[in-house]
Design an enzyme around this catalytic site. Structure first.
Site, PDB file in Angstrom:
ATOM      1  N   HIS A 242       0.827  -1.212   0.000  1.00 41.57           N
ATOM      2  CA  HIS A 242       0.000   0.000   0.000  1.00 41.57           C
ATOM      3  C   HIS A 242       0.864   1.267   0.000  1.00 41.57           C
ATOM      4  O   HIS A 242       0.656   2.173  -0.817  1.00 41.57           O
ATOM      5  CB  HIS A 242      -0.905  -0.054   1.243  1.00 41.57           C
ATOM      6  CG  HIS A 242      -1.748   1.157   1.485  1.00 41.57           C
ATOM      7  ND1 HIS A 242      -3.121   1.151   1.326  1.00 41.57           N
ATOM      8  CD2 HIS A 242      -1.431   2.405   1.906  1.00 41.57           C
ATOM      9  CE1 HIS A 242      -3.592   2.351   1.634  1.00 41.57           C
ATOM     10  NE2 HIS A 242      -2.590   3.130   1.992  1.00 41.57           N
ATOM     11  N   GLU A 243       1.819   1.316   0.893  1.00 39.59           N
ATOM     12  CA  GLU A 243       2.643   2.530   0.980  1.00 39.59           C
ATOM     13  C   GLU A 243       3.443   2.753  -0.298  1.00 39.59           C
ATOM     14  O   GLU A 243       3.613   3.885  -0.742  1.00 39.59           O
ATOM     15  CB  GLU A 243       3.585   2.461   2.185  1.00 39.59           C
ATOM     16  CG  GLU A 243       2.897   2.334   3.540  1.00 39.59           C
ATOM     17  CD  GLU A 243       1.890   3.428   3.831  1.00 39.59           C
ATOM     18  OE1 GLU A 243       1.967   4.496   3.207  1.00 39.59           O
ATOM     19  OE2 GLU A 243       1.003   3.207   4.665  1.00 39.59           O
ATOM     20  N   HIS A 246       1.457   4.518  -2.858  1.00 41.73           N
ATOM     21  CA  HIS A 246       1.521   5.984  -2.735  1.00 41.73           C
ATOM     22  C   HIS A 246       2.840   6.512  -3.307  1.00 41.73           C
ATOM     23  O   HIS A 246       2.855   7.534  -3.996  1.00 41.73           O
ATOM     24  CB  HIS A 246       1.446   6.406  -1.266  1.00 41.73           C
ATOM     25  CG  HIS A 246       0.113   6.223  -0.625  1.00 41.73           C
ATOM     26  ND1 HIS A 246      -1.071   6.680  -1.164  1.00 41.73           N
ATOM     27  CD2 HIS A 246      -0.230   5.635   0.550  1.00 41.73           C
ATOM     28  CE1 HIS A 246      -2.070   6.393  -0.347  1.00 41.73           C
ATOM     29  NE2 HIS A 246      -1.589   5.744   0.696  1.00 41.73           N
TER      30      HIS A 246
END
Ligand SMILES: [Zn+2]
Length: 326
Positions: A242-243, A246
């Protein structure tokens, strides 16, 4: 590896998703420490609450308090304008034979921030780190059930640092700045991942890409969220997935709620708010499509999320060629 056995079972054997959701709810006891005080995150940083389920018991509206880092509509507009400007800049630069990349191997430098030599003090074994790299490669290849992206990951270094003054890693602190300024290595194409205990019960946070190299660039991930770690429900490695999403310019699937351009990706249905645990069938917007709870850019349990979409894959590659390609 034993990665995501429940997901693979669900997808290959057709086990009803409601069964999975039930099992997850039964197991959903707030093991990860509930978030306490959250300070506002700087613009362009994404921070993830570890377990909003626990917080949601406290007061209605607690989610907003837990989520200091949703971008405002203006921040999204500014970022989209910057992406367009970065693309124009690159297009001008590429008047010669240089063509945008179609596949990308990202060198990964993992900084293990430790308070001492114990596991509780942040000493995450190498084996979990190599498994994390495998999880990333599966996720970004689409082999867990999503679209294949252009990206693969190659571990280039594990850098172990014992420094109690950087532990836990406190989001937005001068210690975080000091840590990254001291440790960050490589160009804009190098992923610097910082592991440790994190402030405020957070699972992780990331920086979005910028046109200039910034020492703060990178992702910070709760060490125990790595595959096989102790962060129950969040220990299959998808905080990292997920990170890095980003870091590759993806927004949350719930960015912008039900209206407007949402997450600036056309094939992720709009979603009014973050989804937690694994709420199968959730549908919070009147627009087409149920909530993308299985998307890596939502807030569901690791066992619930397993895909990027083709639109997200395209957005990440576009951003890579605009921002991070050499
Ligand atoms: Zn996020």
């Amino acid at each position: 590896m034993g990665l995501r056995p429940n997901l693979l079972t669900r997808r290959t054997a057709g086990v009803a998703t409601s069964t999975l959701a039930l099992l997850l709810s039964t197991a959903a006891v707030g093991v990860v420490p509930a978030a306490s005080a959250f300070s506002a995150a700087p613009a362009g940083v994404c921070a993830e609450p570890a377990d909003a389920h626990a917080d949601a018991r406290v007061a209605k509206g607690g989610h907003a308090k837990l989520d200091p880092n949703h971008l405002t509509a203006k921040q999204v507009r500014d970022r989209e304008a910057d992406l367009a400007a970065a693309q124009r800049e690159r297009a001008n630069f590429r008047t010669g034979a240089v063509t945008p990349l179609a596949t990308v191997t990202i060198p990964v430098v993992v900084h293990v921030i430790q308070e001492n030599s114990t596991r509780a003090g942040g000493n995450i074994p190498d084996s979990l780190i190599t498994q994390q790299i495998s999880v990333l490669n599966q996720a970004y290849a689409g082999s867990t059930g999503g679209a294949a992206t252009a990206f693969s990951f190659q571990l280039s270094k594990i850098n172990r640092v014992t420094n109690p003054s950087w532990y836990p890693i406190v989001q937005g602190s001068s210690a975080e700045r000091s840590m990254k300024t001291s440790l960050r290595t490589g160009g804009k194409n190098t992923l610097n991942m910082y592991l440790g205990e994190l402030s405020d019960g957070l699972l992780g946070w990331a920086t979005f890409p910028k046109r200039t190299l910034d020492k703060m660039d990178g992702v910070v991930v709760l060490g125990e969220s790595l595959p096989g770690g102790t962060a129950t429900n969040y220990n299959q490695g998808d905080t990292g997935t997920h990170e890095i999403g980003h870091w590759l310019n993806l927004y949350h699937t719930f960015q912008g709620g039900c209206s407007g351009s949402g997450d600036s990706v056309s094939d992720t249905p709009a979603e009014a708010s973050p989804a937690y645990e694994c709420p199968t069938g959730r549908d919070t917007c009147s627009t087409t499509g149920k909530d993308p709870i299985t998307n890596f850019m939502d807030y569901t349990y690791d066992s619930c999320m397993y895909q990027f979409t083709a639109g997200q894959a395209s957005r990440m590659l576009t951003a890579w060629n605009a921002y991070r390609a050499a």
